[in-house]
Motif scaffolding. Structure first.
Motif, PDB file in Angstrom:
ATOM      1  N   PHE A 115      55.312  73.974  38.384  1.00 20.66           N
ATOM      2  CA  PHE A 115      53.944  73.478  38.231  1.00 20.66           C
ATOM      3  C   PHE A 115      53.009  74.656  37.975  1.00 20.66           C
ATOM      4  CE2 PHE A 115      56.317  70.674  40.912  1.00 20.66           C
ATOM      5  CZ  PHE A 115      55.899  69.400  40.595  1.00 20.66           C
ATOM      6  N   VAL A 116      51.987  74.420  37.173  1.00 20.83           N
ATOM      7  CA  VAL A 116      50.874  75.354  37.040  1.00 20.83           C
ATOM      8  C   VAL A 116      49.648  74.696  37.644  1.00 20.83           C
ATOM      9  CG1 VAL A 116      49.296  76.498  35.440  1.00 20.83           C
ATOM     10  CG2 VAL A 116      51.757  76.596  35.039  1.00 20.83           C
ATOM     11  N   ALA A 117      49.001  75.415  38.552  1.00 21.60           N
ATOM     12  CA  ALA A 117      47.831  74.870  39.243  1.00 21.60           C
ATOM     13  C   ALA A 117      46.632  75.779  39.029  1.00 21.60           C
ATOM     14  CB  ALA A 117      48.114  74.726  40.738  1.00 21.60           C
ATOM     15  N   HIS A 118      45.460  75.173  39.040  1.00 23.05           N
ATOM     16  CA  HIS A 118      44.211  75.930  38.972  1.00 23.05           C
ATOM     17  C   HIS A 118      43.176  75.231  39.833  1.00 23.05           C
ATOM     18  CE1 HIS A 118      42.358  72.912  36.361  1.00 23.05           C
ATOM     19  NE2 HIS A 118      43.483  72.902  35.679  1.00 23.05           N
ATOM     20  N   SER A 119      42.109  75.929  40.120  1.00 24.02           N
ATOM     21  CA  SER A 119      41.074  75.386  40.968  1.00 24.02           C
ATOM     22  C   SER A 119      40.363  74.232  40.286  1.00 24.02           C
ATOM     23  CB  SER A 119      40.061  76.481  41.324  1.00 24.02           C
ATOM     24  OG  SER A 119      38.938  75.942  41.987  1.00 24.02           O
ATOM     25  N   HIS A 120      39.957  73.228  41.083  1.00 23.25           N
ATOM     26  CA  HIS A 120      39.118  72.157  40.533  1.00 23.25           C
ATOM     27  C   HIS A 120      37.798  72.701  40.013  1.00 23.25           C
ATOM     28  CE1 HIS A 120      41.638  68.804  41.328  1.00 23.25           C
ATOM     29  NE2 HIS A 120      41.617  68.916  42.643  1.00 23.25           N
ATOM     30  N   ALA A 121      37.433  73.909  40.471  1.00 26.23           N
ATOM     31  CA  ALA A 121      36.181  74.523  40.026  1.00 26.23           C
ATOM     32  C   ALA A 121      36.351  75.324  38.744  1.00 26.23           C
ATOM     33  CB  ALA A 121      35.638  75.445  41.127  1.00 26.23           C
ATOM     34  N   ARG A 122      37.481  75.192  38.064  1.00 24.91           N
ATOM     35  CA  ARG A 122      37.737  75.930  36.826  1.00 24.91           C
ATOM     36  C   ARG A 122      36.636  75.645  35.800  1.00 24.91           C
ATOM     37  NH1 ARG A 122      42.691  77.963  34.879  1.00 24.91           N
ATOM     38  NH2 ARG A 122      42.827  78.206  32.618  1.00 24.91           N
ATOM     39  N   PRO A 123      36.130  76.693  35.130  1.00 24.12           N
ATOM     40  CA  PRO A 123      35.045  76.478  34.163  1.00 24.12           C
ATOM     41  C   PRO A 123      35.470  75.560  33.031  1.00 24.12           C
ATOM     42  CG  PRO A 123      35.347  78.827  34.660  1.00 24.12           C
ATOM     43  CD  PRO A 123      36.511  78.101  35.262  1.00 24.12           C
ATOM     44  N   ALA A 124      34.491  74.901  32.435  1.00 19.61           N
ATOM     45  CA  ALA A 124      34.750  74.024  31.296  1.00 19.61           C
ATOM     46  C   ALA A 124      35.416  74.821  30.181  1.00 19.61           C
ATOM     47  CB  ALA A 124      33.446  73.407  30.798  1.00 19.61           C
ATOM     48  N   GLY A 125      36.359  74.176  29.513  1.00 15.78           N
ATOM     49  CA  GLY A 125      37.072  74.854  28.432  1.00 15.78           C
ATOM     50  C   GLY A 125      38.274  75.621  28.892  1.00 15.78           C
ATOM     51  N   GLY A 126      38.547  75.624  30.218  1.00 17.31           N
ATOM     52  CA  GLY A 126      39.678  76.387  30.732  1.00 17.31           C
ATOM     53  C   GLY A 126      40.781  75.511  31.251  1.00 17.31           C
ATOM     54  N   GLN A 127      40.947  74.323  30.720  1.00 15.02           N
ATOM     55  CA  GLN A 127      41.991  73.427  31.185  1.00 15.02           C
ATOM     56  C   GLN A 127      43.356  73.878  30.685  1.00 15.02           C
ATOM     57  OE1 GLN A 127      41.357  70.984  33.335  1.00 15.02           O
ATOM     58  NE2 GLN A 127      39.270  71.705  33.323  1.00 15.02           N
ATOM     59  N   PRO A 128      44.421  73.644  31.479  1.00 13.64           N
ATOM     60  CA  PRO A 128      45.732  74.062  31.035  1.00 13.64           C
ATOM     61  C   PRO A 128      46.153  73.458  29.712  1.00 13.64           C
ATOM     62  CG  PRO A 128      45.801  73.366  33.337  1.00 13.64           C
ATOM     63  CD  PRO A 128      44.448  73.034  32.793  1.00 13.64           C
ATOM     64  N   GLY A 129      45.703  72.283  29.399  1.00 12.38           N
ATOM     65  CA  GLY A 129      46.082  71.652  28.153  1.00 12.38           C
ATOM     66  C   GLY A 129      45.605  72.411  26.930  1.00 12.38           C
ATOM     67  N   ASP A 130      44.619  73.321  27.119  1.00  8.99           N
ATOM     68  CA  ASP A 130      44.129  74.119  26.016  1.00  8.99           C
ATOM     69  C   ASP A 130      45.024  75.305  25.721  1.00  8.99           C
ATOM     70  OD1 ASP A 130      41.968  72.417  25.870  1.00  8.99           O
ATOM     71  OD2 ASP A 130      40.753  73.637  27.219  1.00  8.99           O
ATOM     72  N   ASP A 131      45.982  75.588  26.591  1.00 11.93           N
ATOM     73  CA  ASP A 131      46.864  76.721  26.438  1.00 11.93           C
ATOM     74  C   ASP A 131      48.101  76.299  25.646  1.00 11.93           C
ATOM     75  OD1 ASP A 131      48.544  78.871  26.652  1.00 11.93           O
ATOM     76  OD2 ASP A 131      48.210  79.187  28.790  1.00 11.93           O
ATOM     77  N   PRO A 132      48.312  76.824  24.455  1.00  9.23           N
ATOM     78  CA  PRO A 132      49.454  76.363  23.663  1.00  9.23           C
ATOM     79  C   PRO A 132      50.790  76.702  24.289  1.00  9.23           C
ATOM     80  CG  PRO A 132      48.447  78.296  22.667  1.00  9.23           C
ATOM     81  CD  PRO A 132      47.522  77.859  23.766  1.00  9.23           C
TER      82      PRO A 132
END
Length: 269
Positions: free
Chosen positions: A247-264
């Motif tokens: 799993f890859v996890a990030h904070s719910h407070a991650r800035p807009a535009g930084g979602q994992p789905g944006d990472d190819p």
């Protein structure tokens, strides 16, 4: 491998020592002495070569990585070629000493002890690696560990949790996976002998007494959410055990535009 002894005080919202408890202490004692987990040096090298290959796409270029429960960390030098800082933490003092003996003087690698880990400031880590770690952390301590990692990555970093074991996974499935890797890499006989040594060791007793924490993907994602993290399951496990999960996890407070789905490089399911 994980997490021995509770120390005093709080810092940056984290306890100043790794989570304690009888279960985790039992595993630290196991990893702190010679064991038969790896059949031979070729097994150890093949294992970490597989990890290095799988982890490469997830490493932050020029960033800071904390490898939590790093073991012998044979991939550390390769990681340091891409990352500015590679911080290695293992709860077993004997493992830390081996790492210092091998890696002292490398400008990009630092071996952390419990106090060093506690002193890391919030947001100082771009990627926390926790590979084959969760099974050795008592379930009741996981919440505290996840909160600690969330503080370390701040709003922008990520946590890569790999090799998560599902409940009721038969040990024979793990054995079959190990033997398959041994056959591919030419140490099958050594692996069979290693399994015999393992059967005669105290591994099963420690696993029974200290516990072996397992999670369904849905439960782990719920645990991550409760700790203020969003966890996305990867399509392929990191490492040589394909029936386990990552799993890859990030904070719910991650800035807009930084979602994992944006990472190819991040293929989730």
């Amino acid at each position: 491998m994980q997490n021995n002894g509770q120390k005093n005080g709080q810092k940056n919202g984290m306890s100043s020592g790794p989570p304690g408890g009888q279960g985790s202490s039992g595993w630290v004692d196991f990893w702190n002495r010679p064991n038969a987990i790896y059949a031979n040096q070729r097994n150890l090298e093949a294992h970490f070569a597989c990890l290095q290959n799988d982890l490469d796409a997830h490493l932050p270029e020029g960033g800071t990585v904390l490898d939590f429960g790093c073991g012998d960390a044979l991939a550390a030098e390769a990681m340091a070629k891409r990352c500015r800082n590679v911080w290695l933490y293992d709860a077993a003092p004997a493992v830390r000493q081996r790492l210092r003996d091998r890696l002292s003087g490398h400008p990009g690698i630092r071996v952390l002890d419990d106090d060093d880990l506690a002193a890391l400031p919030t947001g100082s880590v771009d990627l926390v690696l926790a590979v084959s770690v969760l099974q050795y952390i008592p379930r009741e301590e996981l919440e505290g560990v996840l909160h600690r990692w969330r503080h370390l990555i701040g709003a922008r970093g990520r946590i890569l949790i790999a090799d998560v074991v599902e409940p009721d996974t038969p040990m024979l499935r793990d054995i079959a996976s190990q033997l398959g890797m041994a056959r591919r890499h030419g140490f099958l006989m050594a692996a069979l002998m290693g399994l015999g040594r393992m059967a005669l060791s105290d591994y099963r007793r420690i696993r029974r007494e200290a516990g072996f924490s397992t999670y369904t993907p849905a439960e782990l994602q719920a645990r991550l959410s409760a700790a203020g993290l969003r966890g996305d399951r990867l399509a392929k496990n990191i490492g040589p055990t394909p029936h386990r999960h990552s799993f890859v996890a990030h904070s719910h407070a991650r800035p807009a535009g930084g979602q994992p789905g944006d990472d190819p490089e991040l293929k989730v399911q």
